[in-house]
Design a protein around this motif. Structure first.
Motif, PDB file in Angstrom:
ATOM      1  N   CYS A  95       0.941  -1.236  -0.123  1.00 27.59           N
ATOM      2  CA  CYS A  95       0.005  -0.200   0.138  1.00 27.59           C
ATOM      3  C   CYS A  95       0.872   1.408  -0.001  1.00 27.59           C
ATOM      4  O   CYS A  95       1.940   1.171   0.635  1.00 27.59           O
ATOM      5  N   ARG A 111       0.209   4.013   1.804  1.00 34.11           N
ATOM      6  CA  ARG A 111       0.349   4.399   3.242  1.00 34.11           C
ATOM      7  C   ARG A 111      -0.587   3.260   3.973  1.00 34.11           C
ATOM      8  O   ARG A 111      -1.366   2.767   3.330  1.00 34.11           O
ATOM      9  N   ILE A 112      -0.391   3.328   5.018  1.00 29.93           N
ATOM     10  CA  ILE A 112      -1.215   2.381   5.928  1.00 29.93           C
ATOM     11  C   ILE A 112      -2.128   3.021   6.675  1.00 29.93           C
ATOM     12  O   ILE A 112      -2.010   4.049   7.492  1.00 29.93           O
ATOM     13  N   CYS A 113      -3.338   2.155   6.628  1.00 33.26           N
ATOM     14  CA  CYS A 113      -4.767   2.927   7.233  1.00 33.26           C
ATOM     15  C   CYS A 113      -4.694   2.504   8.703  1.00 33.26           C
ATOM     16  O   CYS A 113      -4.130   1.316   8.827  1.00 33.26           O
ATOM     17  N   TYR A 130      -6.729   1.155  10.709  1.00 35.80           N
ATOM     18  CA  TYR A 130      -7.834   0.450  11.057  1.00 35.80           C
ATOM     19  C   TYR A 130      -7.816  -0.981  10.348  1.00 35.80           C
ATOM     20  O   TYR A 130      -8.294  -1.954  10.797  1.00 35.80           O
ATOM     21  N   CYS A 131      -6.937  -1.211   9.518  1.00 33.99           N
ATOM     22  CA  CYS A 131      -6.747  -2.062   8.492  1.00 33.99           C
ATOM     23  C   CYS A 131      -5.902  -3.507   9.117  1.00 33.99           C
ATOM     24  O   CYS A 131      -4.763  -3.151   9.322  1.00 33.99           O
ATOM     25  N   LYS A 134      -0.014  -6.149   4.765  1.00 29.73           N
ATOM     26  CA  LYS A 134       0.561  -5.381   3.876  1.00 29.73           C
ATOM     27  C   LYS A 134       1.765  -4.549   4.487  1.00 29.73           C
ATOM     28  O   LYS A 134       2.029  -4.581   5.667  1.00 29.73           O
ATOM     29  N   GLY A 187      -3.951  -5.496   1.184  1.00 23.22           N
ATOM     30  CA  GLY A 187      -3.093  -4.755   0.509  1.00 23.22           C
ATOM     31  C   GLY A 187      -3.923  -3.974  -0.935  1.00 23.22           C
ATOM     32  O   GLY A 187      -5.207  -3.882  -0.800  1.00 23.22           O
ATOM     33  N   THR A 188      -3.144  -3.434  -1.549  1.00 22.26           N
ATOM     34  CA  THR A 188      -3.387  -2.731  -2.598  1.00 22.26           C
ATOM     35  C   THR A 188      -3.034  -3.084  -4.017  1.00 22.26           C
ATOM     36  O   THR A 188      -1.956  -2.940  -4.317  1.00 22.26           O
ATOM     37  N   HIS A 217      -7.455   1.074  -5.128  1.00 24.60           N
ATOM     38  CA  HIS A 217      -7.458   2.236  -4.302  1.00 24.60           C
ATOM     39  C   HIS A 217      -7.983   3.158  -5.241  1.00 24.60           C
ATOM     40  O   HIS A 217      -7.639   3.591  -6.441  1.00 24.60           O
ATOM     41  N   GLU A 250     -14.658   3.716   1.460  1.00 27.13           N
ATOM     42  CA  GLU A 250     -14.686   3.807   3.185  1.00 27.13           C
ATOM     43  C   GLU A 250     -15.605   4.843   3.628  1.00 27.13           C
ATOM     44  O   GLU A 250     -16.359   4.368   4.675  1.00 27.13           O
ATOM     45  N   ARG A 292      -7.958   8.799   5.493  1.00 19.95           N
ATOM     46  CA  ARG A 292      -7.810   8.566   3.960  1.00 19.95           C
ATOM     47  C   ARG A 292      -7.076   9.823   3.064  1.00 19.95           C
ATOM     48  O   ARG A 292      -7.713  10.866   3.524  1.00 19.95           O
TER      49      ARG A 292
HETATM   50  S1  SF4 Z   1      -5.177  -2.325   2.535  1.00 18.25           S
HETATM   51 FE1  SF4 Z   1      -6.415  -0.536   1.929  1.00 18.25          FE
HETATM   52  S2  SF4 Z   1      -7.522  -0.151   4.078  1.00 18.25           S
HETATM   53 FE2  SF4 Z   1      -5.770  -1.425   4.496  1.00 18.25          FE
HETATM   54  S3  SF4 Z   1      -4.026  -0.141   4.666  1.00 18.25           S
HETATM   55 FE3  SF4 Z   1      -3.886  -0.678   2.415  1.00 18.25          FE
HETATM   56  S4  SF4 Z   1      -4.912   1.031   1.457  1.00 18.25           S
HETATM   57 FE4  SF4 Z   1      -5.436   1.062   3.903  1.00 18.25          FE
END
Ligand code: SF4
Ligand SMILES: C[S@@+](CC[C@H](N)C(=O)[O-])C[C@H]1O[C@@H](n2cnc3c(N)ncnc32)[C@H](O)[C@@H]1O
Length: 435
Positions: A55, A57-59, A61-62, A66, A105-106, A137, A162, A174
């Motif tokens: 990803c 960047r890292i969210c 809550y996720c 990743k 991940g993305t 994303h 989201e 986000r």
């Molecule tokens: S997978 Fe999506 S929700 Fe999870 S950290 Fe990566 S961008 Fe954020």
């Protein structure tokens, strides 16, 4: 006795009742290639899952596996996945693949950067009789990238939007605002994918019913084919999970979520959508975007899981370890579990409940046993309390049943994800994990 201990005891009792086993014990046993090949050949319909653990960047809550994207690691990862594909090519022996899901991940972090090479290898070595489902994303969906996805054969696209209110997007950290994400979804909707899904999270801190109502109408106006609407889960190993200091009232949370979901449900039903899984609503007549629910699948990449009849195994989570094991010609598999027939039947039922509708004849075909003989006692009781319609062949959950049965399933899933993923994230070659 602390409530966590009570929950554990209840979980174990239910597990014993449904699977006949004391616990589910994942060990660091690597299934032999011959066993994998035999199981693959015995399966009539097999899905393929490819994990892209990057990803930008890292969210906070996720829970997914990743890490931050880097050109160098991505390059090595792509080479490793291609080697894993080549290894499975021999074990597949011409078996056809009936569904293909790329998750993360993305996955779109690799668009134009080598995803194409992985797909070339997959299409060269596997007999692919299906279209591609892929997660993306919003910030990766320029016109150019949308056309590139179509050119790759993507027919089912999912976008993690989201939220549709700036204050919630900000809280979730986000990197876009409501105006921008709406334009992006409209752009994607104009590209005629077979099914365009968006992921939306509700039950956010301080969120009102009016906000969820407004967001749901907005989603429909954007021209989507499907929405997957999840409540915000707090996994203890994520930043949001760690920030929760007070024990939350589980029952209150369940009733609050039910209220939100009811609002979402009513709006989607009133706009020509039907329920396609516990959390998803799909426009009538559209083939649904689906993720994890195929009964048997092969998983590629770091944290890729494979479920092949009586074995389930999962690759190591750490990207560097995954790459190194493949480079060293050793197995990337970290943990595996052998499942008794009773456990497989319980697992089958678990996922079919998630899909909210299933056929008893599919159960008969898979296990050569009568569904009513194995589970009839439960379906009869659940019908009596209005949780499902129990036909001769088709079992369909009612809206009430969908919600409460899933809340019950969450009692297991969230705990299991925490234990299995949480452990493998910190210890890539853990000796065992007991669920
Ligand atoms: S997978 Fe999506 S929700 Fe999870 S950290 Fe990566 S961008 Fe954020
Ligand atoms: C792998 S991500 C989707 C693709 C992409 N990485 C993105 O963020 O846009 C899968 C989706 O799971 C959902 N999700 C992630 N963490 C969640 C959580 N803690 N609670 C509820 N839903 C969550 C989000 O909607 C997220 O978009």
């Amino acid at each position: 006795m602390p409530s966590d201990m009570i929950s554990d005891i209840i979980r174990k009792k239910i597990i014993r009742r449904f699977t006949g086993e004391k616990e589910i014990n994942f060990r660091n046993n690597i299934p032999h290639d011959d066993l994998i090949a035999t199981n693959i050949q015995e399966i009539s319909k097999i899905g393929l899952y490819l994990h892209i653990p990057f990803c930008n960047r890292i969210c906070p809550y996720c829970p997914y596996n990743k890490e931050i994207y880097s050109d160098d690691t991505a390059h090595k990862y792509i080479k490793a996945v291609i080697k894993e594909v080549e290894k499975y090519a021999g074990l597949m022996a011409g078996k056809s693949i009936s569904s293909f899901y790329i998750g993360g991940g993305t996955p779109t972090t690799l668009l134009g950067k080598g995803l194409e090479d992985i797909l070339d290898a997959i299409y060269k070595h596997f007999n692919m009789e299906c279209y591609i489902h892929i997660e993306s994303h919003p910030n990766h969906l320029s016109n150019e990238n949308l056309y590139a996805l179509k050119a790759l054969g993507v027919k089912y696209l999912s976008i993690g939007i989201e939220a549709l209110q700036d204050r919630h997007l900000k809280m979730l950290e986000r990197p876009y605002n409501t105006y921008e994400v709406k334009k992006i979804v409209e752009r994607a909707a104009g590209k005629n994918f077979e099914c365009l899904n968006i992921d939306y999270i509700f039950d956010l801190p301080g969120q009102t019913i009016a906000e969820v109502e407004q967001a749901t109408y907005e989603m429909i106006k954007l021209g989507i084919d499907q929405a997957a609407t999840y409540p915000l889960f707090r996994f203890p190993y994520t930043r949001f999970g760690k920030e929760v200091t007070q024990k939350r009232n589980v029952v209150k949370t369940m009733f609050r979520r039910r209220k939100f979901l009811k609002v979402i449900e009513d709006i989607f039903y009133g706009s020509g959508f039907e329920r396609s899984s516990v959390w998803a609503f799909t426009q009538k007549g559209t083939k649904k975007y689906c993720s994890v629910t195929v009964p048997s699948y092969l998983g590629l990449g770091a944290s890729g899981g494979s479920y092949l009849n009586d074995i389930f195994y999962v690759n190591t989570f750490k990207v560097a370890e995954y790459i190194q094991s493949i480079e060293n010609e050793s197995s990337p598999i970290a943990l595996s579990v052998n499942l008794s027939e009773k456990a497989q039947m319980a697992g089958w039922l678990y996922w079919r409940i998630y899909e909210t509708i299933f056929r008893k004849s599919d159960f008969k075909q898979r296990f050569n046993r009568s569904f009513d003989k194995e589970f009839g006692i439960y379906t009869k009781q659940l019908k009596r309390i209005g949780f499902l319609n129990n036909g001769r062949d088709i079992v369909r959950l009612t809206d009430k049943g969908t919600y409460w049965l899933h809340a019950f399933e969450d009692f297991f899933s969230i705990d299991y994800i925490n234990k299995l993923w949480g452990t493998l994230k910190t210890n890539p070659w853990s000796e065992n994990v007991i669920l």
